[in-house]
Write a protein that holds these residues in place. Structure first.
Motif, PDB file in Angstrom:
ATOM      1  N   MET A   1      -4.424   3.074 -61.931  1.00 27.30           N
ATOM      2  CA  MET A   1      -5.739   3.486 -61.468  1.00 27.30           C
ATOM      3  C   MET A   1      -5.671   4.787 -60.687  1.00 27.30           C
ATOM      4  O   MET A   1      -6.689   5.456 -60.552  1.00 27.30           O
ATOM      5  CB  MET A   1      -6.374   2.404 -60.612  1.00 27.30           C
ATOM      6  N   GLU A   2      -4.494   5.085 -60.153  1.00 25.16           N
ATOM      7  CA  GLU A   2      -4.370   6.346 -59.437  1.00 25.16           C
ATOM      8  C   GLU A   2      -4.575   7.540 -60.359  1.00 25.16           C
ATOM      9  O   GLU A   2      -4.877   8.638 -59.906  1.00 25.16           O
ATOM     10  CB  GLU A   2      -2.996   6.445 -58.755  1.00 25.16           C
ATOM     11  N   ALA A   3      -4.408   7.340 -61.674  1.00 28.72           N
ATOM     12  CA  ALA A   3      -4.588   8.434 -62.626  1.00 28.72           C
ATOM     13  C   ALA A   3      -6.039   8.925 -62.646  1.00 28.72           C
ATOM     14  O   ALA A   3      -6.285  10.096 -62.918  1.00 28.72           O
ATOM     15  CB  ALA A   3      -4.171   7.982 -64.030  1.00 28.72           C
ATOM     16  N   ILE A   4      -6.983   8.038 -62.331  1.00 26.85           N
ATOM     17  CA  ILE A   4      -8.387   8.471 -62.302  1.00 26.85           C
ATOM     18  C   ILE A   4      -8.872   8.665 -60.870  1.00 26.85           C
ATOM     19  O   ILE A   4     -10.064   8.871 -60.630  1.00 26.85           O
ATOM     20  CB  ILE A   4      -9.307   7.486 -63.059  1.00 26.85           C
ATOM     21  N   GLY A   5      -7.952   8.562 -59.890  1.00 29.06           N
ATOM     22  CA  GLY A   5      -8.308   8.843 -58.507  1.00 29.06           C
ATOM     23  C   GLY A   5      -8.824   7.650 -57.731  1.00 29.06           C
ATOM     24  O   GLY A   5      -9.473   7.818 -56.700  1.00 29.06           O
ATOM     25  N   VAL A   6      -8.556   6.432 -58.191  1.00 28.80           N
ATOM     26  CA  VAL A   6      -9.017   5.234 -57.497  1.00 28.80           C
ATOM     27  C   VAL A   6      -7.792   4.408 -57.091  1.00 28.80           C
ATOM     28  O   VAL A   6      -6.999   4.020 -57.952  1.00 28.80           O
ATOM     29  CB  VAL A   6      -9.937   4.383 -58.402  1.00 28.80           C
ATOM     30  N   PRO A   7      -7.605   4.147 -55.792  1.00 30.48           N
ATOM     31  CA  PRO A   7      -6.471   3.322 -55.365  1.00 30.48           C
ATOM     32  C   PRO A   7      -6.616   1.875 -55.857  1.00 30.48           C
ATOM     33  O   PRO A   7      -7.730   1.379 -56.046  1.00 30.48           O
ATOM     34  CB  PRO A   7      -6.535   3.371 -53.839  1.00 30.48           C
ATOM     35  N   TRP A   8      -5.484   1.215 -56.042  1.00 29.15           N
ATOM     36  CA  TRP A   8      -5.502  -0.159 -56.568  1.00 29.15           C
ATOM     37  C   TRP A   8      -6.233  -1.131 -55.656  1.00 29.15           C
ATOM     38  O   TRP A   8      -6.888  -2.058 -56.133  1.00 29.15           O
ATOM     39  CB  TRP A   8      -4.074  -0.652 -56.800  1.00 29.15           C
ATOM     40  N   PHE A   9      -6.113  -0.973 -54.330  1.00 29.31           N
ATOM     41  CA  PHE A   9      -6.759  -1.943 -53.441  1.00 29.31           C
ATOM     42  C   PHE A   9      -8.276  -1.885 -53.571  1.00 29.31           C
ATOM     43  O   PHE A   9      -8.963  -2.894 -53.377  1.00 29.31           O
ATOM     44  CB  PHE A   9      -6.312  -1.744 -51.982  1.00 29.31           C
ATOM     45  N   ILE A  10      -8.819  -0.726 -53.923  1.00 31.37           N
ATOM     46  CA  ILE A  10     -10.265  -0.625 -54.152  1.00 31.37           C
ATOM     47  C   ILE A  10     -10.652  -1.416 -55.396  1.00 31.37           C
ATOM     48  O   ILE A  10     -11.654  -2.146 -55.406  1.00 31.37           O
ATOM     49  CB  ILE A  10     -10.689   0.852 -54.293  1.00 31.37           C
ATOM     50  N   VAL A  11      -9.851  -1.296 -56.435  1.00 30.07           N
ATOM     51  CA  VAL A  11     -10.118  -2.028 -57.677  1.00 30.07           C
ATOM     52  C   VAL A  11     -10.051  -3.530 -57.423  1.00 30.07           C
ATOM     53  O   VAL A  11     -10.908  -4.293 -57.871  1.00 30.07           O
ATOM     54  CB  VAL A  11      -9.130  -1.599 -58.779  1.00 30.07           C
ATOM     55  N   VAL A  12      -9.020  -3.966 -56.683  1.00 31.66           N
ATOM     56  CA  VAL A  12      -8.882  -5.396 -56.380  1.00 31.66           C
ATOM     57  C   VAL A  12     -10.045  -5.868 -55.527  1.00 31.66           C
ATOM     58  O   VAL A  12     -10.573  -6.965 -55.732  1.00 31.66           O
ATOM     59  CB  VAL A  12      -7.529  -5.667 -55.688  1.00 31.66           C
ATOM     60  N   ARG A  13     -10.470  -5.036 -54.580  1.00 35.65           N
ATOM     61  CA  ARG A  13     -11.579  -5.425 -53.705  1.00 35.65           C
ATOM     62  C   ARG A  13     -12.892  -5.590 -54.476  1.00 35.65           C
ATOM     63  O   ARG A  13     -13.693  -6.474 -54.183  1.00 35.65           O
ATOM     64  CB  ARG A  13     -11.749  -4.389 -52.601  1.00 35.65           C
ATOM     65  N   TYR A  14     -13.110  -4.736 -55.472  1.00 39.84           N
ATOM     66  CA  TYR A  14     -14.362  -4.806 -56.231  1.00 39.84           C
ATOM     67  C   TYR A  14     -14.306  -5.794 -57.395  1.00 39.84           C
ATOM     68  O   TYR A  14     -15.304  -6.409 -57.742  1.00 39.84           O
ATOM     69  CB  TYR A  14     -14.752  -3.423 -56.753  1.00 39.84           C
ATOM     70  N   LEU A  15     -13.152  -5.918 -58.050  1.00 36.70           N
ATOM     71  CA  LEU A  15     -13.059  -6.796 -59.214  1.00 36.70           C
ATOM     72  C   LEU A  15     -12.583  -8.212 -58.882  1.00 36.70           C
ATOM     73  O   LEU A  15     -12.724  -9.119 -59.701  1.00 36.70           O
ATOM     74  CB  LEU A  15     -12.128  -6.187 -60.269  1.00 36.70           C
ATOM     75  N   GLY A  16     -11.999  -8.397 -57.689  1.00 41.41           N
ATOM     76  CA  GLY A  16     -11.485  -9.715 -57.305  1.00 41.41           C
ATOM     77  C   GLY A  16     -12.548 -10.811 -57.283  1.00 41.41           C
ATOM     78  O   GLY A  16     -12.376 -11.856 -57.931  1.00 41.41           O
ATOM     79  N   PRO A  17     -13.637 -10.627 -56.544  1.00 43.43           N
ATOM     80  CA  PRO A  17     -14.657 -11.685 -56.509  1.00 43.43           C
ATOM     81  C   PRO A  17     -15.271 -12.008 -57.882  1.00 43.43           C
ATOM     82  O   PRO A  17     -15.414 -13.188 -58.219  1.00 43.43           O
ATOM     83  CB  PRO A  17     -15.699 -11.146 -55.528  1.00 43.43           C
ATOM     84  N   PRO A  18     -15.636 -11.017 -58.716  1.00 40.91           N
ATOM     85  CA  PRO A  18     -16.154 -11.387 -60.037  1.00 40.91           C
ATOM     86  C   PRO A  18     -15.110 -12.084 -60.926  1.00 40.91           C
ATOM     87  O   PRO A  18     -15.454 -12.969 -61.703  1.00 40.91           O
ATOM     88  CB  PRO A  18     -16.590 -10.059 -60.649  1.00 40.91           C
ATOM     89  N   LEU A  19     -13.832 -11.692 -60.786  1.00 39.12           N
ATOM     90  CA  LEU A  19     -12.786 -12.388 -61.543  1.00 39.12           C
ATOM     91  C   LEU A  19     -12.637 -13.827 -61.075  1.00 39.12           C
ATOM     92  O   LEU A  19     -12.494 -14.744 -61.880  1.00 39.12           O
ATOM     93  CB  LEU A  19     -11.452 -11.652 -61.403  1.00 39.12           C
ATOM     94  N   PHE A  20     -12.666 -14.036 -59.751  1.00 38.43           N
ATOM     95  CA  PHE A  20     -12.606 -15.398 -59.227  1.00 38.43           C
ATOM     96  C   PHE A  20     -13.812 -16.199 -59.681  1.00 38.43           C
ATOM     97  O   PHE A  20     -13.688 -17.381 -60.037  1.00 38.43           O
ATOM     98  CB  PHE A  20     -12.534 -15.376 -57.696  1.00 38.43           C
ATOM     99  N   LEU A  21     -14.983 -15.580 -59.666  1.00 38.78           N
ATOM    100  CA  LEU A  21     -16.193 -16.264 -60.125  1.00 38.78           C
ATOM    101  C   LEU A  21     -16.087 -16.641 -61.596  1.00 38.78           C
ATOM    102  O   LEU A  21     -16.509 -17.734 -61.998  1.00 38.78           O
ATOM    103  CB  LEU A  21     -17.415 -15.381 -59.884  1.00 38.78           C
TER     104      LEU A  21
END
Length: 128
Positions: A1-21
């Motif tokens: 994700m760093e290739a597009i300028g987004v740190p991994w923890f941001i991705v986990v923070r945003y995608l974690g709850p919908p994945l858990f749901l």
């Protein structure tokens, strides 16, 4: 994700709850199968897609070289909440709508013939 300028923890923070749901809701849908399970599955998947949409959008902008246009960012800002609203409407429709229930009529076999119940038909009687 760093290739597009987004740190991994941001991705986990945003995608974690919908994945858990998706996982928890999917397990619940498999355990207690509702009448409109297809709509509920669609709502879970659309919700996950809505969470991933900003990252897909950033990736598409980086690939096309259009990352500096603010008008495109405004469209994305309005599009993502709309997709989330569609997910909630799908879930609401899955919960509110009732499936078509076919009621069996006694003595009707479904092929147009009468079932042999052993009783003779009686005329209705007026009481009182």
């Amino acid at each position: 994700m760093e290739a597009i300028g987004v740190p991994w923890f941001i991705v986990v923070r945003y995608l974690g709850p919908p994945l858990f749901l998706l996982v928890a809701g999917g397990a619940l849908l498999l355990w207690r199968r509702p009448a409109r399970s297809g709509l509920a599955w669609a709502a879970l998947v659309v919700n996950l897609f809505a969470a991933a949409l900003p990252f897909l959008w950033i990736g598409a902008q980086v690939l096309t070289g259009q990352a500096d246009l603010t008008v495109i960012g405004l469209v994305m800002t309005l599009l993502q909440p709309g997709v989330v609203a569609v997910a909630w409407l799908l879930l609401l429709l899955a919960l509110v709508s009732q499936p078509k229930i076919e009621v069996a009529v006694p003595g009707d076999r479904g092929d147009g013939g009468e079932a042999d119940s052993g009783e003779t038909e009686r005329a209705p009687q007026n009481v009182g």
